[in-house]
Write a protein that holds these residues in place. Sequence first.
Motif, PDB file in Angstrom:
ATOM      1  N   MET A 268       0.835  -1.203   0.000  1.00  0.00           N
ATOM      2  CA  MET A 268       0.000   0.000   0.000  1.00  0.00           C
ATOM      3  C   MET A 268       0.872   1.256   0.000  1.00  0.00           C
ATOM      4  O   MET A 268       0.614   2.196  -0.757  1.00  0.00           O
ATOM      5  N   TYR A 269       1.904   1.271   0.827  1.00  0.00           N
ATOM      6  CA  TYR A 269       2.791   2.441   0.860  1.00  0.00           C
ATOM      7  C   TYR A 269       3.535   2.608  -0.465  1.00  0.00           C
ATOM      8  O   TYR A 269       3.727   3.721  -0.943  1.00  0.00           O
ATOM      9  N   THR A 270       3.914   1.492  -1.074  1.00  0.00           N
ATOM     10  CA  THR A 270       4.572   1.562  -2.382  1.00  0.00           C
ATOM     11  C   THR A 270       3.616   2.142  -3.418  1.00  0.00           C
ATOM     12  O   THR A 270       3.996   3.012  -4.223  1.00  0.00           O
ATOM     13  N   LEU A 271       2.375   1.670  -3.413  1.00  0.00           N
ATOM     14  CA  LEU A 271       1.372   2.179  -4.345  1.00  0.00           C
ATOM     15  C   LEU A 271       1.121   3.669  -4.118  1.00  0.00           C
ATOM     16  O   LEU A 271       1.036   4.436  -5.092  1.00  0.00           O
ATOM     17  N   MET A 272       1.026   4.084  -2.853  1.00  0.00           N
ATOM     18  CA  MET A 272       0.815   5.508  -2.568  1.00  0.00           C
ATOM     19  C   MET A 272       1.997   6.345  -3.063  1.00  0.00           C
ATOM     20  O   MET A 272       1.793   7.423  -3.649  1.00  0.00           O
ATOM     21  N   ALA A 273       3.211   5.839  -2.885  1.00  0.00           N
ATOM     22  CA  ALA A 273       4.397   6.575  -3.357  1.00  0.00           C
ATOM     23  C   ALA A 273       4.379   6.688  -4.876  1.00  0.00           C
ATOM     24  O   ALA A 273       4.680   7.752  -5.441  1.00  0.00           O
TER      25      ALA A 273
ATOM     26  N   ASP B  32       1.342  11.687  -9.904  1.00  0.00           N
ATOM     27  CA  ASP B  32       0.711  13.001  -9.789  1.00  0.00           C
ATOM     28  C   ASP B  32       1.721  14.111 -10.085  1.00  0.00           C
ATOM     29  O   ASP B  32       1.394  15.070 -10.795  1.00  0.00           O
ATOM     30  N   ARG B  33       2.926  13.971  -9.553  1.00  0.00           N
ATOM     31  CA  ARG B  33       3.964  14.981  -9.833  1.00  0.00           C
ATOM     32  C   ARG B  33       4.335  14.990 -11.312  1.00  0.00           C
ATOM     33  O   ARG B  33       4.537  16.040 -11.910  1.00  0.00           O
ATOM     34  N   SER B  34       4.404  13.806 -11.908  1.00  0.00           N
ATOM     35  CA  SER B  34       4.758  13.756 -13.337  1.00  0.00           C
ATOM     36  C   SER B  34       3.612  14.255 -14.221  1.00  0.00           C
ATOM     37  O   SER B  34       3.834  14.658 -15.361  1.00  0.00           O
ATOM     38  N   MET B  35       2.393  14.261 -13.695  1.00  0.00           N
ATOM     39  CA  MET B  35       1.238  14.732 -14.465  1.00  0.00           C
ATOM     40  C   MET B  35       1.061  16.246 -14.377  1.00  0.00           C
ATOM     41  O   MET B  35       0.223  16.811 -15.090  1.00  0.00           O
ATOM     42  N   GLN B  36       1.805  16.937 -13.530  1.00  0.00           N
ATOM     43  CA  GLN B  36       1.682  18.390 -13.397  1.00  0.00           C
ATOM     44  C   GLN B  36       1.858  19.106 -14.743  1.00  0.00           C
ATOM     45  O   GLN B  36       1.044  19.984 -15.069  1.00  0.00           O
ATOM     46  N   PRO B  37       2.859  18.745 -15.560  1.00  0.00           N
ATOM     47  CA  PRO B  37       2.947  19.399 -16.871  1.00  0.00           C
ATOM     48  C   PRO B  37       1.729  19.119 -17.752  1.00  0.00           C
ATOM     49  O   PRO B  37       1.319  19.968 -18.546  1.00  0.00           O
ATOM     50  N   VAL B  38       1.135  17.959 -17.590  1.00  0.00           N
ATOM     51  CA  VAL B  38      -0.041  17.624 -18.392  1.00  0.00           C
ATOM     52  C   VAL B  38      -1.196  18.537 -17.999  1.00  0.00           C
ATOM     53  O   VAL B  38      -1.967  18.979 -18.853  1.00  0.00           O
TER      54      VAL B  38
END
Length: 140
Positions: free
Chosen positions: A101-106, A112-118
């Motif tokens: 679960m923690y791996t999935l959240m990370a 989400d950070r990589s989608m900021q430019p999108v």
Amino acid sequence: ALPISIRLSAVRGALRGLEADNAIRSPGLQRNKADIPPIDPEVLTDLDRLTQDVAHRVDQMMKSLNCTIQNMTALSVGYIQTYRDSVDSLGESVDMSIKGMYTLMARCEELDRSMQPVHALAKQIHEIKRTLDVFETLCK
């Protein structure tokens, strides 16, 4: 209180007198050796044989009970070991699930950070589309 204690002492005295009279009147309650009949040796032999038979059966019952208790104890130990193994396995599974679960959240946070430019690009596309709509309305 005094009349009651006088009555009680009178009753006690009367009871003692009756007990003394009964003791004098019943000397026949004592037994002599002549009053006891002779013992049959066959009865003693039968009694000894029956006693040994009962002792043998009690011994067999105790052995059977001991065996049954040992089997029950072995089963209980097996059940406890199975329970312990299940709890250990469950604990490991829960630990692995939490780590997953923690791996999935990370990874979701990374995505989400990589989608900021999108998101910024989507805003630009939306602005371009609005501008095109304005031009189309002017051209009509």
